[in-house]
Structures are given as structure tokens and as C-alpha cells.
Design a protein around this motif. Structure first.
Motif, PDB file in Angstrom:
ATOM      1  N   GLY A  89      34.389 -15.173   9.570  1.00  0.00           N
ATOM      2  CA  GLY A  89      33.139 -14.691  10.124  1.00  0.00           C
ATOM      3  C   GLY A  89      32.119 -15.765  10.400  1.00  0.00           C
ATOM      4  N   ILE A  90      32.296 -17.016  10.450  1.00  0.00           N
ATOM      5  CA  ILE A  90      31.859 -18.120  10.946  1.00  0.00           C
ATOM      6  C   ILE A  90      31.478 -17.957  12.564  1.00  0.00           C
ATOM      7  CG2 ILE A  90      31.446 -20.779  11.352  1.00  0.00           C
ATOM      8  CD1 ILE A  90      32.910 -21.070   8.497  1.00  0.00           C
ATOM      9  N   ALA A  91      30.356 -18.250  13.203  1.00  0.00           N
ATOM     10  CA  ALA A  91      30.216 -18.187  14.442  1.00  0.00           C
ATOM     11  C   ALA A  91      30.293 -16.984  15.089  1.00  0.00           C
ATOM     12  CB  ALA A  91      30.915 -19.361  14.939  1.00  0.00           C
ATOM     13  N   GLY A  92      29.984 -15.748  14.392  1.00  0.00           N
ATOM     14  CA  GLY A  92      30.111 -14.752  14.619  1.00  0.00           C
ATOM     15  C   GLY A  92      31.285 -13.868  14.752  1.00  0.00           C
ATOM     16  N   GLY A  93      32.263 -14.577  14.185  1.00  0.00           N
ATOM     17  CA  GLY A  93      33.560 -14.034  13.969  1.00  0.00           C
ATOM     18  C   GLY A  93      34.644 -14.147  15.147  1.00  0.00           C
ATOM     19  N   ASP A  94      34.246 -14.912  16.182  1.00  0.00           N
ATOM     20  CA  ASP A  94      34.903 -14.882  17.371  1.00  0.00           C
ATOM     21  C   ASP A  94      35.799 -16.123  17.737  1.00  0.00           C
ATOM     22  OD1 ASP A  94      33.876 -12.416  18.141  1.00  0.00           O
ATOM     23  OD2 ASP A  94      32.305 -13.321  19.182  1.00  0.00           O
ATOM     24  N   LEU A  95      35.518 -17.093  16.964  1.00  0.00           N
ATOM     25  CA  LEU A  95      35.995 -18.526  17.094  1.00  0.00           C
ATOM     26  C   LEU A  95      37.142 -18.854  16.318  1.00  0.00           C
ATOM     27  CD1 LEU A  95      32.883 -20.842  18.105  1.00  0.00           C
ATOM     28  CD2 LEU A  95      34.508 -19.717  19.548  1.00  0.00           C
ATOM     29  N   TYR A  96      37.140 -18.662  15.100  1.00  0.00           N
ATOM     30  CA  TYR A  96      38.111 -19.086  14.031  1.00  0.00           C
ATOM     31  C   TYR A  96      38.885 -18.143  13.358  1.00  0.00           C
ATOM     32  CZ  TYR A  96      34.426 -22.792  14.718  1.00  0.00           C
ATOM     33  OH  TYR A  96      33.814 -23.662  15.306  1.00  0.00           O
ATOM     34  N   LYS A  97      40.071 -18.370  13.265  1.00  0.00           N
ATOM     35  CA  LYS A  97      41.060 -17.552  12.400  1.00  0.00           C
ATOM     36  C   LYS A  97      41.484 -18.469  11.258  1.00  0.00           C
ATOM     37  CE  LYS A  97      43.083 -13.768  11.569  1.00  0.00           C
ATOM     38  NZ  LYS A  97      42.766 -12.918  10.629  1.00  0.00           N
ATOM     39  N   ALA A  98      41.287 -17.832  10.033  1.00  0.00           N
ATOM     40  CA  ALA A  98      41.978 -18.599   8.762  1.00  0.00           C
ATOM     41  C   ALA A  98      43.262 -17.875   8.219  1.00  0.00           C
ATOM     42  CB  ALA A  98      40.946 -18.526   8.014  1.00  0.00           C
ATOM     43  N   THR A  99      44.245 -18.495   7.666  1.00  0.00           N
ATOM     44  CA  THR A  99      45.230 -17.975   7.184  1.00  0.00           C
ATOM     45  C   THR A  99      45.702 -18.789   5.759  1.00  0.00           C
ATOM     46  OG1 THR A  99      46.781 -18.998   8.605  1.00  0.00           O
ATOM     47  CG2 THR A  99      46.198 -16.672   9.001  1.00  0.00           C
ATOM     48  N   GLU A 100      46.083 -18.303   4.825  1.00  0.00           N
ATOM     49  CA  GLU A 100      46.620 -19.126   3.827  1.00  0.00           C
ATOM     50  C   GLU A 100      48.069 -19.865   4.244  1.00  0.00           C
ATOM     51  OE1 GLU A 100      47.470 -19.012  -0.857  1.00  0.00           O
ATOM     52  OE2 GLU A 100      47.010 -17.456   0.049  1.00  0.00           O
ATOM     53  N   ALA A 101      47.632 -21.345   3.822  1.00  0.00           N
ATOM     54  CA  ALA A 101      48.540 -22.301   4.466  1.00  0.00           C
ATOM     55  C   ALA A 101      49.679 -22.271   3.593  1.00  0.00           C
ATOM     56  CB  ALA A 101      48.050 -23.695   4.666  1.00  0.00           C
ATOM     57  N   SER A 102      50.812 -22.296   3.827  1.00  0.00           N
ATOM     58  CA  SER A 102      52.343 -22.347   3.060  1.00  0.00           C
ATOM     59  C   SER A 102      52.304 -23.769   2.750  1.00  0.00           C
ATOM     60  CB  SER A 102      53.461 -21.857   3.836  1.00  0.00           C
ATOM     61  OG  SER A 102      53.711 -22.670   4.977  1.00  0.00           O
ATOM     62  N   GLU A 103      52.940 -24.067   1.467  1.00  0.00           N
ATOM     63  CA  GLU A 103      52.796 -25.364   0.787  1.00  0.00           C
ATOM     64  C   GLU A 103      54.156 -25.842   1.275  1.00  0.00           C
ATOM     65  OE1 GLU A 103      51.371 -25.726  -3.018  1.00  0.00           O
ATOM     66  OE2 GLU A 103      50.010 -24.292  -2.780  1.00  0.00           O
TER      67      GLU A 103
ATOM     68  N   GLY B 122      41.397 -22.399  16.167  1.00  0.00           N
ATOM     69  CA  GLY B 122      40.342 -22.193  16.740  1.00  0.00           C
ATOM     70  C   GLY B 122      39.469 -23.307  16.870  1.00  0.00           C
ATOM     71  N   MET B 123      39.745 -24.459  16.022  1.00  0.00           N
ATOM     72  CA  MET B 123      38.730 -25.636  16.188  1.00  0.00           C
ATOM     73  C   MET B 123      39.374 -26.364  17.400  1.00  0.00           C
ATOM     74  SD  MET B 123      38.620 -26.604  12.092  1.00  0.00           S
ATOM     75  CE  MET B 123      40.287 -26.985  11.857  1.00  0.00           C
ATOM     76  N   THR B 124      38.050 -26.784  17.981  1.00  0.00           N
ATOM     77  CA  THR B 124      38.438 -27.512  19.176  1.00  0.00           C
ATOM     78  C   THR B 124      37.740 -29.062  19.082  1.00  0.00           C
ATOM     79  OG1 THR B 124      36.193 -26.924  20.361  1.00  0.00           O
ATOM     80  CG2 THR B 124      38.497 -25.547  20.643  1.00  0.00           C
ATOM     81  N   CYS B 125      37.055 -29.297  17.974  1.00  0.00           N
ATOM     82  CA  CYS B 125      36.603 -30.655  17.742  1.00  0.00           C
ATOM     83  C   CYS B 125      36.462 -31.007  16.237  1.00  0.00           C
ATOM     84  CB  CYS B 125      35.284 -30.993  18.533  1.00  0.00           C
ATOM     85  SG  CYS B 125      33.867 -29.750  18.171  1.00  0.00           S
ATOM     86  N   GLU B 126      36.302 -32.098  15.972  1.00  0.00           N
ATOM     87  CA  GLU B 126      36.215 -32.513  14.757  1.00  0.00           C
ATOM     88  C   GLU B 126      34.496 -32.216  14.372  1.00  0.00           C
ATOM     89  OE1 GLU B 126      37.102 -36.110  11.616  1.00  0.00           O
ATOM     90  OE2 GLU B 126      37.692 -36.611  13.617  1.00  0.00           O
TER      91      GLU B 126
END
Length: 114
Positions: free
Chosen positions: A100-114, A47-51
Motif C-alpha cells: 500500500g505504500i505510494a498508493g499501492g501502485d509501485l511496490y509488491k511484497a512477498t515473503e522471501a524464501s530462506e 518495484g524499487m528503482t533506487c536506494e
């Protein structure tokens, strides 16, 4: 004049005794210090669109979260590398926090596999 000197001496002695008493009572209180249980987690963030607007905002908010010792968000890899105190927060809590950042609508986090 002599009475004034005696009163000043008594006042100084009183302040000294009161000051020492407060120091002693504060040292007798038991405070428990728990050593930080440092852990690392890498989270993939979609969901990140810019740095500047996304990655830096997420990094800033993570850095201020209780229990987070260090956070680095790499926009081009869509990954947040987080060092945290496991006594204060958890991987699950960090994932929910990012979601939950930005109201919970923009970003989705999951644990990255190594």
C-alpha cells in the motif's frame, strides 16, 4: 500573622494528602503488560528503482508502523528484513502495508524464501 501560618500549614497538608491520594489510586488500577512476541520476516520487494527514494522510504515507513521493532531494507537484494511484535501485527499485515505504500501502485511484497 498567626492565622496566616495556620492557613499555610493547612494548605500544605491538604496538597500533600491530595497528592498522595492520586498516587495511590493510580497504582490500584490494573494495567496488563503483554510481553513482545518477537518474530522476523524477510520480504522480497519488487518495484524499487533506487536506494534513496524507494528503499529508504519503505524502511522509514515500516519503522514507524505499530508493531515493527526494526526494519532494514537492502536495495541491492530487494529485501526488507523486519523484526516485529506478533502481538501487534502479522506477516500478512506487513505485506499488505508495503503493497500500500505510494498508493499501492509501485511496490509488491512477498515473503522471501530462506
Amino acid at each position: 500573622m498567626r492565622v496566616q501560618k495556620i492557613l499555610v500549614a493547612v494548605a500544605i497538608a491538604g496538597f500533600t494528602l491530595v497528592g498522595c491520594k492520586n498516587e495511590n489510586t493510580s497504582t490500584t488500577k490494573k494495567t496488563e503488560v503483554v510481553a513482545a512476541k518477537q518474530q522476523m520476516v524477510a520480504l522480497h520487494i519488487s518495484g524499487m528503482t533506487c536506494e534513496i527514494g524507494c528503499a529508504k522510504t519503505i524502511q522509514s515507513k515500516l519503522s514507524k508502523k505499530e508493531g515493527v521493532l526494526e526494519a532494514k531494507v537492502v536495495f541491492k537484494d530487494s529485501v526488507a528484513n523486519i523484526q516485529f511484535d506478533a502481538n501487534k501485527t502479522s506477516k500478512k499485515d506487513l505485506i499488505a502495508f508495503v503493497d500500500g505504500i505510494a498508493g499501492g501502485d509501485l511496490y509488491k511484497a512477498t515473503e522471501a524464501s530462506e
